[in-house]
Design an enzyme around this catalytic site. Structure first.
Site, PDB file in Angstrom:
ATOM      1  N   HIS A 268       0.945  -1.148  -0.134  1.00  0.00           N
ATOM      2  CA  HIS A 268       0.123   0.109  -0.079  1.00  0.00           C
ATOM      3  C   HIS A 268       0.861   1.353   0.004  1.00  0.00           C
ATOM      4  CE1 HIS A 268      -3.503  -2.669   0.338  1.00  0.00           C
ATOM      5  NE2 HIS A 268      -3.150  -3.100   1.698  1.00  0.00           N
ATOM      6  N   ASP A 319      -5.325  -8.283  -3.202  1.00  0.00           N
ATOM      7  CA  ASP A 319      -5.280  -8.260  -1.737  1.00  0.00           C
ATOM      8  C   ASP A 319      -6.664  -8.899  -1.236  1.00  0.00           C
ATOM      9  OD1 ASP A 319      -5.508  -7.179   0.949  1.00  0.00           O
ATOM     10  OD2 ASP A 319      -5.077  -5.091   0.342  1.00  0.00           O
TER      11      ASP A 319
END
Length: 451
Positions: A268, A319
């Site tokens: 991220h 994810d």
């Protein structure tokens, strides 16, 4: 030795015609020759590309897709989503996790991914008691990857605390929790499960809020091989809490307190200052970007233009798997930059094809983050390959870079024709070789989970 012939293939030096590829017995590319006739012993395709690596996966979360969209009394955000995820965990045993992971991995393959890095933290029984085999759940992830043929880098996750400063884990996190020593023992227990020649094993401190500096030091001293992944700076609250704890922002703290290099993948890294962005790019680490999940959770927009202008390396993952489409991750990454900067073709240099630039960067970053010799159609690399359907509506008549611009910005998983992972043929004509059986098991599992 097996052979594959492509009318058009993306090689490291660019597009080439009539490319003949030979594979060795282990699934590596033995030779690549352009301007060659196919011969009677070669499989033939029209368009051939290196296949992407998916650098960030929580496989069990695929079962949550569509189940977290009911708004609560207050504002919905990452933290409220996390509570819904915790509430779902007690339903998941080893059989359920394996069935969900197998379905996910088949879907990922059908979208053009040939390998996945599994950020695996669902380790124990619902009350937190370890299984007799510490790596029981990790072994089920490996079994799912092996049954589907998808390449795997397993990343056992260290999760010892519930917040900055070392607070004890709460009930919703008990299935994740290990001391550093027990996590390292679990990692070693997982190693015998990884029996394929292209399997990989790394380590993942979950986040700076889930391990103390002392925990991290123990883990890094022991983890002398394989990639290291960590969640970082995903949410504004995480940044604020880290500042309150240490006086530094998460990426800043990590760069100051650990030797960050090419083994690392920072997942991220959404909320960085310009100085953090520059330093992360200079470190050689990979930024692990998950655009569809980051959009779904309202995380924010990665500073992609500044990071790439500084020479930063990046790759993509899916994810939480609200979506499972390789092209879509690349498209949304670029589109988020366009919305942020109010410009077009932000992540390509002058004169470059945007699709080709995105694919090449994601191939390189994904392979690095996986610790996998892939991402190139070249001698010695794993035969992680994807062919596209030249007859698909968005690809008809397209050549060279037009193919990638069309697939990534106008196409989707339906453009994918065949996929090979380390030479294993796992997708044929857009469908995983065992889709029916995998989907039937997954269907039964979901019906049981949703009772």
């Amino acid at each position: 030795m097996r052979k594959l012939h492509a009318k058009s293939a993306l090689l490291p030096e660019g597009w080439a015609k009539d490319v003949l590829i030979s594979l060795d017995a282990d699934g590596r590319i033995a030779s690549v020759t352009a301007n060659q006739a196919p011969g009677a012993d070669a499989d033939t395709v029209a368009i051939l590309l290196p296949a992407l690596s998916n650098l960030h996966s929580h496989a069990f979360q695929r079962a949550l897709a569509g189940l977290t969209e009911k708004r609560g009394a207050g504002d919905d955000d990452f933290w409220s989503w996390r509570e819904a995820m915790y509430a779902f965990l007690p339903k998941l045993g080893p059989d359920e996790v394996e069935a969900i992971a197998a379905m996910l991995y088949a879907e990922l393959a059908e979208s053009g991914f040939a390998s996945v890095a599994e950020f695996h933290y669902l380790h124990h029984q619902p009350d937190g008691t370890p299984f007799a085999d510490l790596a029981e759940m990790a072994g089920r992830i490996v079994a799912a990857a092996q049954s589907t043929g998808l390449g795997l880098t397993l990343l056992p996750v260290a999760y010892a605390r519930s917040g900055f400063g070392g607070a004890a884990v709460h009930d919703g996190q008990k299935r994740f929790a290990n001391t550093p020593d027990r996590l390292l023992a679990l990692r070693e227990a997982a190693r015998p499960h990884l029996t394929r020649v292209d399997d990989g094993l790394g380590l993942a401190p979950h986040s700076l809020r889930a391990v103390t500096p002392e925990d991290l030091a123990v883990l890094l001293e022991a983890a002398t091989d394989g990639p290291i992944h960590i969640h970082i700076a995903e949410q504004i609250k995480e940044v604020d809490d880290c500042l309150a704890w240490s006086g530094q922002r998460p990426v800043e703290w990590l760069l100051e307190n650990a030797e960050i290099d090419g083994r690392w993948c920072l997942i991220h890294a959404t909320h960085m200052t310009s100085e953090e962005t520059r330093r992360l790019a200079a470190s050689g680490a990979v930024a692990g970007l998950c655009p569809t999940t980051e959009a779904d959770l309202g995380d924010g927009i990665f500073p992609g233009s500044a990071y790439m202008s500084s020479g930063g390396v990046w790759g993509v993952g899916t994810d939480s798997h609200v979506r499972t489409d390789a092209a879509e991750e690349l498209r949304l990454l670029e589109w988020s930059q366009r919305l942020s900067h109010r410009k077009r073709t932000v992540l390509a240099e002058a004169g470059q094809s945007n699709g080709t630039a995105l694919l090449r960067q994601a191939l390189a970053g994904g392979a690095q983050a996986m610790g996998r010799t892939s991402g190139r159609i070249a001698k010695g690399y794993w035969a992680d390959l994807v062919s596209l359907d030249q007859g698909h509506t968005v690809l008809c008549g397209k050549t060279g870079d037009q193919i990638l611009d069309s697939w990534i910005f106008s196409g989707d998983r339906t453009c994918v024709q065949h996929v090979w992972s380390a030479g294993r043929a796992i997708v044929r004509d857009g469908r995983h070789k065992d889709r029916e059986a995998i989907a039937n098991t997954f269907g039964r599992t979901m019906k049981k989970l949703l009772i």
